[in-house]
Design an enzyme around this catalytic site. Sequence first.
Site, mmCIF file in Angstrom:
data_model
loop_
_atom_site.group_PDB
_atom_site.id
_atom_site.type_symbol
_atom_site.label_atom_id
_atom_site.label_comp_id
_atom_site.label_asym_id
_atom_site.label_seq_id
_atom_site.Cartn_x
_atom_site.Cartn_y
_atom_site.Cartn_z
ATOM 1 N N LYS A 289 0.844 -1.198 0.000
ATOM 2 C CA LYS A 289 0.000 0.000 0.000
ATOM 3 C C LYS A 289 0.883 1.253 0.000
ATOM 4 O O LYS A 289 1.928 1.285 0.649
ATOM 5 C CB LYS A 289 -0.903 -0.022 1.227
ATOM 6 C CG LYS A 289 -1.934 1.100 1.288
ATOM 7 C CD LYS A 289 -2.814 0.930 2.507
ATOM 8 C CE LYS A 289 -3.807 2.070 2.663
ATOM 9 N NZ LYS A 289 -4.652 1.904 3.866
ATOM 10 N N SER B 1 -10.119 -0.380 7.000
ATOM 11 C CA SER B 1 -9.456 -0.157 5.717
ATOM 12 C C SER B 1 -8.884 -1.400 5.068
ATOM 13 O O SER B 1 -8.665 -1.419 3.854
ATOM 14 C CB SER B 1 -8.336 0.872 5.889
ATOM 15 O OG SER B 1 -8.845 2.082 6.373
ATOM 16 N N SER C 16 -9.799 2.440 2.664
ATOM 17 C CA SER C 16 -8.480 2.966 2.353
ATOM 18 C C SER C 16 -7.573 2.010 1.584
ATOM 19 O O SER C 16 -6.879 2.420 0.658
ATOM 20 C CB SER C 16 -7.788 3.403 3.641
ATOM 21 O OG SER C 16 -6.500 3.899 3.381
#
Length: 422
Positions: A103, A204, A180
């Site tokens: 990420k 998330s 997210s």
Amino acid sequence: MSGGITRKCNGQCTGQGLKASDGALPDLNEASIAELQDGLVKGRFSSAQLVKVTITQAIEINPALHTVIETNPKALSQAAALDDERKDKGSCGPLHGIPLLLKDNIATLHEGGSYALLGSVVPLDAFATAKLREAGAIFIDKTNLWEWTGARSHQLPRGFSGRGEQTLCPYYPNAGPYASSSGSGVAMAVGLAAESLGSETPASIVSPSSRNNIVSIKLTVGLVSRSGVVPHTSHQDTAGPICRSPGIVPDYMKALDKNNLAYACLRVPRAFIYNMKALEETFNSSLDIFRALGAEIVDPAGFPNAEELLASKAEKLVMAADFEVDIGKYISKLVEVLTGIKTHADLELPAPFYIDQSRYVNDAYFAALAQDFDLGRTRGIDATLAQFNLNAIILPTDVPEPKPTAIAGYPLISGQSSVLRC
């Protein structure tokens, strides 16, 4: 690229570049880390070849789904070096030469999905990044995300970042991927790697997993260092793996024994399930599988303080105040920030999504934090487990209110509906 390995692109295209020298190659859309490692050990393909195929796949898919923000320019050379190391010394472990995704808020070089951090130089890899590199993993791509985990504006569509644009769910045209770690969730759904490392604040990791029908584990807050991860709140942030199936997390699978469900008591607090009829029907059918394996399902079941917990605004106050403090600390530790942070307002929050940052206040912060722990832990999950002698609480992951585990900082596992089979 030329050769003979097949890799699906939404079921349509084939990637080439690997030559099979010893039996059938695994389907790279579904292959576990263990299967890929077995192929590398047996010389069926190299890490460099795996990296080439995976990067090509991302290039082909990204214009449609916006799941990847950038590609590691050193990925191929790192893979080649690990191939050489394997020849000279053998495998260093199960992650040796395995391509993974990361990420974009987890530190390597550029992170955050934000033009404000573009070109910033971090002092060192994030703790989790460094540990995985030491184990031989290759981070090939950075995945898109809901920028600043939505802290800049909750009106901003989930899965949008200034750099990566809007990530889209692969299962329905223009559907949102939710929350997210959206780029990581979509990347796993379309098979861009065996695993991605995401981060979670309220939901998330697990919500994109539910929305994209994949598997993830939200770890207990503080169990793994968050050092080098762009923060939202130190009281809820944590990192965790996102995968296409639980078999891709071998240590987790070793701990599972379906026979143990014969002694389990699971509780379904229906107060947290509403406005989700279609998903609730699938969830209800999965409960029958647990029953068939011998589990006692208490359904419907109460949650002692559900009404009070759902009405509480304490989490929002804590998250807003923590973000103001924690993000300042993070930025202060950067070696260099080329943008000066404030030069991309028009790209970062296009109208009508801008919210003035003066909303980040600290009044009554400690009282709100204490209320979170009381509602989520003491009178929430802890009280429910103790009062009813439960082994676990079970809910659809994509519930409108994932509050209890978020404010408690407790672990959560999100599984595929298609995995609930025996």
